[in-house]
Structures are given as structure tokens and as C-alpha cells.
Design an enzyme around this catalytic site. Structure first.
Site, mmCIF file in Angstrom:
data_model
loop_
_atom_site.group_PDB
_atom_site.id
_atom_site.type_symbol
_atom_site.label_atom_id
_atom_site.label_comp_id
_atom_site.label_asym_id
_atom_site.label_seq_id
_atom_site.Cartn_x
_atom_site.Cartn_y
_atom_site.Cartn_z
ATOM 1 N N LYS A 112 -1.522 2.875 13.355
ATOM 2 C CA LYS A 112 -0.685 3.292 12.237
ATOM 3 C C LYS A 112 0.612 3.847 12.802
ATOM 4 C CE LYS A 112 -1.173 6.242 8.113
ATOM 5 N NZ LYS A 112 -2.134 7.138 7.406
ATOM 6 N N SER A 193 -3.207 5.826 3.008
ATOM 7 C CA SER A 193 -1.929 5.390 3.546
ATOM 8 C C SER A 193 -2.052 4.517 4.798
ATOM 9 C CB SER A 193 -1.070 6.621 3.873
ATOM 10 O OG SER A 193 -1.689 7.437 4.858
ATOM 11 N N SER A 217 -7.080 8.492 3.222
ATOM 12 C CA SER A 217 -6.214 7.469 3.793
ATOM 13 C C SER A 217 -6.839 6.607 4.884
ATOM 14 C CB SER A 217 -4.928 8.111 4.322
ATOM 15 O OG SER A 217 -4.122 8.496 3.238
#
Length: 536
Positions: A112, A193, A217
Site C-alpha cells: 500500500k 482503504s 481497511s
């Protein structure tokens, strides 16, 4: 790291007609040579078949170019590591000595893009404000990954600023890379996310993804993309070198197509770090080899709490989701057949815990971001939240679809030294831990709690933002306790996960239970990149 609306609303009703007949067999969607390959399968090929890591990485880069940046144009990868092939070549030299560098030798991993890497890639949080920001050193977890032999293949797209920038955001959208698409149906949302990490793993663009979670997330994009996600106890994995939201709730965690691969990666990521005092909390737990808990029979004689509030109730009335409910009932039946006792749970947390969690987050966000910004290289002009807010106001794209309300209210707080913060933190810890999960599990003598992770993916909508229906991540997230999402089934080909969560440092028990369920249910399906709902 945050699925913001999961914090405020536990669910709303899913209003489409769907079928919940799950396909228990993996279906091939293309002829990619490494389709659905596992860590152990790839390691075996390196050891026994003289497979070259360079060849593997080239194939994955080719696939990213074909599937992610062209073709279905998933937009899950922000940047490919320009040094990936060189890293793979060094591993091919290393193995000539007859030994692997580590448990992830030659395994392609995507990060990420809020995780620092000291290399030729930027770390952007998805924001144009950090478009050219190169970290001055590796984050602690990247250091661990490199030592394990992993090849950092690239940086994954995310909900910008880990979905804690403004109201009515759309998960998987960033100013840097646009909207990440769900690989099952391209018009639907990947959740976030950790959107890009989830999509990349599901679509076989990497073997492992690393996500981060503050609330939902990791587990939500794992559910929406039909993969496994582990949100560990806060303190198991260092957060140093990761763009923060909340010192209390943030954690990184592995995302993979199987629990085995996720646990192998968890072993690599965990460990103490002097730069993150939270990692001192669980020193006695960190020397474990968590792969030892990957064994059948884990559900035998276990007492499992069923948390169905996210499925059935809203704060403002009663609703019912029959299709997810049907999948969940089937999962409960399987769990009972494997020797577990099922106990219904009415509620876990007082509603005020959510308010205290939000207060804690916005205060910690201010201090965390400002500390991160001041340590960036001199060429990065963002040194404070004030600078970031000002940049966004002047940028042509950043505020086009949603605002920066959470940045603004965080900036107005007095930070972590304020009385309001310390009072909310004390209340949150009491309500989420002592009077929350600990109370429920101790009173009912439970080994774990289960709940649907989420609903099938909703349609992406940049104008109106996300449309969450179900979310069960908050109890574990607010307490900083572990949560594992496993594929539970699918509704019209859209995956739905089941969450297994429990008390602090209960990863061994959760892994045993989740592994037993995964091996018997085999609910993972391969995405087919359908264009829209008409192809469902």
C-alpha cells in the site's frame, strides 16, 4: 487505513436481487502461468525446478501492464518498482549457494502506498501533494520483507490518505491514480482503504499484498475482493515508516489468497521496533511461528460467538439482509458441523465508543501527520497539515469529488496533549476492551466471535461516495484486537467474507479456527473482470 463509514454506521439494507449459491471450486479466468500460485508452491519451484526469480517477476510485471494499466485497467498499482528485476537477479545469485534468503524468497509483494521504501519509488498516500516524495529510509516492515527475500514489486493504490481526508469519499480513489476497480465487476467498488493491495492479490498481479487498517481497511477490501486479510493485534507489527492516522488503532497486515500465505507473511512482518513503543506490549507473543497453528480440527470444541447486529440492525431501525444472512447461516452450519458450539451475542460495544474512537483519531492524526511531514526530504514542500490543506485547495483535482473535512478538524485540535484527547482515550479503552470484547468473551467463555465482514461490493460513485451496507470491523478495530477475514461465499459472483475476531494476542486461536473454516468451505473464486452488472 480507515473505512470511515463503518465507524459510524454498522449497516444498511442491500436492495438488489441476488443469488447466494457459492462456487466452491476455483474457476480459471485466463491462462496466466502463475495463476493462484501460493508462496509454498513458488518456493518449491525455486528449490526443485531451478525456477528463476527474474523470470517470475518479469511475468508479473507483464501481467500488471496487460491487466492493470491496460485491458480491464484495474488501476490497483500506482508504480512498478524499477529495481524489481535487479532485486530478483540478486536472489537468483543467492540461491546458487543452495539456500533461500528467507521464507518469502522471490515472492512478489505489493505495498500500500502509505508505506515507506528507501528506493526509487515514491510514497504518496495517493496524494498529489506527495507525488515526488521519496522516503529517506525503509519502514520497519519493508526492512523485514527485504530480509525475508521478498521482491517489492510495486506500490498499490489506496483510498487517498487511507480514507481519512474528507466526507463522502469513494474507496479506492486517489488523486495520484484515480479509481481502483473491483476485478469481479469493473463498475463495482474494491472497498478500502487498502484497495489496490486487495485487488492486486485477487487479480493475480502479486502473490502477497500489504495493507494497513485503522478500522476496516484490511478486512473490508479482503472481503470485497475474495481474499484473506489479517488485521493483527496493534503492537504485533511496527508502524514506523507508515503514514499514520491513529497511534491507538493503526496496524499493517498481510493480504493473500490463502490463510497459509497470509500467516507466512505475518511471521515476517511481526517484531519489536524501538521506534514504535506499541511493539513492546506483546514481546512474549512475537517469537511464535504462527504457521504451527495452520492445522485442521481448529473448530472442534470451540465456543463461537455470533455477532449478527451488523447484518440485521441499524442504529435508527431494524433492517434485514436476506442474501448475506443466507450465506452467514450456511457458514454457521459448517462451523457447527466441525465441532463448534454457537452462542448468540446481542451487542458488543456501547454506541459512545464510536464517538470516542473518532475523537482519539482526529487528535492522533494531527500529531502523527505533522511528525511524518517534518521528517520528509527537503524537496517535499509539505511540512505540516496546514501545508497539505493549502495544497489541496489550490490543486485542480484533489477536491473535485470530496472535501478535506477530517484534515481540517484534526488540524483544529490541540493534539495528543489535550485533556479532551486523554479523556476520550481512557473512555475508548474501557468501552472497547474491558466493557467490550473482553466482557463478552469472558462472560460467555468464547474462543472467538464471527460476523459477516461486509456486503457484496457496491457500485463506485465518485459524486455521492461510498454506499456501505454491512460492516463488522469496529469492535476489533477500536480495541486494537485481531481480526481475520476469510472468503465466505459469493452473491451473483461478488465475494463476501466472514470475520473471526477475539481478544488481544489471540491470533493462534483465530488462525486455527479460520483455517479449519477455509479448508472446508473453499469459497475463494477467481475474478473474471466482468464489465458491469449485466454480465452477472
Amino acid at each position: 487505513m480507515l473505512n470511515l463509514k463503518i465507524i459510524f454506521v454498522l449497516l444498511v439494507i442491500l436492495k438488489i436481487s441476488i443469488s447466494c449459491e457459492g462456487d466452491s471450486e476455483l474457476k480459471k479466468s485466463d491462462d496466466f502461468i502463475y495463476q493462484e500460485i501460493s508462496v509454498n508452491e513458488l518456493i518449491k519451484k525455486y528449490k526443485n525446478e531451478n525456477l528463476k526469480a527474474v523470470d517470475v517477476i518479469k511475468e508479473y510485471i507483464k501481467r500488471i501492464n496487460e491487466i492493470d494499466m491496460n485491458g480491464p485497467n484495474l488501476r490497483s498499482i500506482i508504480q512498478i518498482n524499477p529495481d524489481a528485476i535487479e532485486i530478483a537477479a540478486s536472489l537468483d545469485e543467492y540461491i546458487k549457494s543452495g539456500k533461500l534468503k528467507g521464507p518469502l524468497h522471490g515472492i512478489p509483494v505489493v505495498l500500500k502506498d502509505n508505506i515507506d521504501t528507501e528506493d526509487n519509488m515514491n510514497t504518496t498516500a495517493g496524494s498529489r501533494a506527495l507525488a515526488n516524495s521519496k522516503a529517506l529510509k525503509d519502514s520497519h516492515i519493508v526492512k523485514n520483507l527485504r530480509e525475508s527475500g521478498a521482491v517489492i514489486l510495486g506500490k498499490a493504490n489506496l483510498s487517498e490518505w487511507a480514507n481519512f481526508r474528507g466526507e463522502n469519499s469513494t474507496s479506492g480513489w486517489s488523486g495520484i491514480n484515480g479509481q481502483t476497480k473491483n476485478p469481479y465487476v469493473l463498475t463495482r467498488n474494491p472497498c478500502g482503504s487498502s484497495s489496490g493491495s486487495g485487488v492486486a492479490v485477487s487479480a493475480n498481479l502479486a502473490v502477497i499484498g500489504i495493507g494497513t487498517e485503522t478500522n476496516g481497511s484490511i478486512v473490508c477490501p479482503s472481503s470485497a475482493n475474495g481474499i484473506v486479510g489479517i488485521k493483527p493485534t496493534v503492537g504485533m507489527i511496527s508502524r514506523s515508516g507508515i503514514i499514520p492516522i491513529s497511534y491507538t488503532q493503526d496496524t499493517a497486515g498481510p493480504m493473500a489468497r490463502t490463510l497459509t500465505d497470509a500467516v507466512i507473511t505475518l511471521n515476517v512482518l511481526k517484531g519489536t521496533d524501538e521506534k514504535d513503543p506499541k511493539t513492546n506490549l506483546g514481546v512474549k507473543y512475537l517469537n511464535r511461528d504462527y504457521t504451527k497453528f495452520l492445522k485442521l480440527g481448529g473448530l472442534q470444541n470451540k465456543r463461537i460467538g455470533v455477532y449478527s447486529l451488523p447484518l440485521r440492525n441499524k442504529l435508527d431501525g431494524n433492517v434485514y439482509n436476506s442474501k448475506v444472512d443466507s450465506l452467514f447461516k450456511n457458514a454457521i452450519g459448517l462451523i457447527k458441523s466441525l465441532g463448534a458450539e454457537i452462542i448468540e451475542i446481542d451487542f458488543i460495544n456501547d454506541k459512545s465508543a464510536i464517538e470516542h474512537s473518532f475523537t482519539v483519531m482526529i487528535h492522533e492524526y494531527k500529531d502523527g501527520l505533522n511528525n511524518y511531514f517534518k521528517n520528509l526530504s527537503d524537496n517535499v514542500k509539505i511540512k505540516t497539515i496546514d501545508d497539505l490543506i493549502d495544497f489541496n485547495k489550490k490543486d485542480s483535482l484533489e477536491l473535485k469529488f470530496f472535501n478535506q473535512y477530517y484534515l481540517e478538524i484534526a488540524n483544529q485540535t490541540e493534539g495528543m496533549k489535550s485533556k479532551k484527547y486523554t479523556e476520550s482515550l481512557a473512555s475508548l479503552n474501557k468501552l472497547a476492551k474491558e466493557q467490550g470484547i473482553d466482557r463478552v468473551m469472558n462472560t460467555l467463555n468464547l474462543d472467538a466471535i464471527i460476523s459477516p465482514t461486509g456486503s457484496p461490493a457496491w457500485s463506485s460513485d465518485l459524486l455521492n461516495g461510498d454506499n456501505y451496507y454491512i460492516g463488522s470491523s469496529s469492535p476489533a478495530a477500536m480495541a486494537g484486537y485481531p481480526n481475520i477475514s476469510i472468503p465466505m461465499g459469493n452473491i451473483h459472483g461478488l465475494p463476501v467474507g466472514i470475520s473471526f475476531f477475539g481478544k488481544a494476542w489471540s491470533e493462534p486461536t483465530l488462525i486455527q479456527i479460520a483455517f479449519d473454516f477455509e479448508q472446508k468451505s473453499k469459497a475463494r473464486i477467481i475474478p473474471e473482470f466482468k464489465l458491469n452488472d449485466d454480465e452477472l
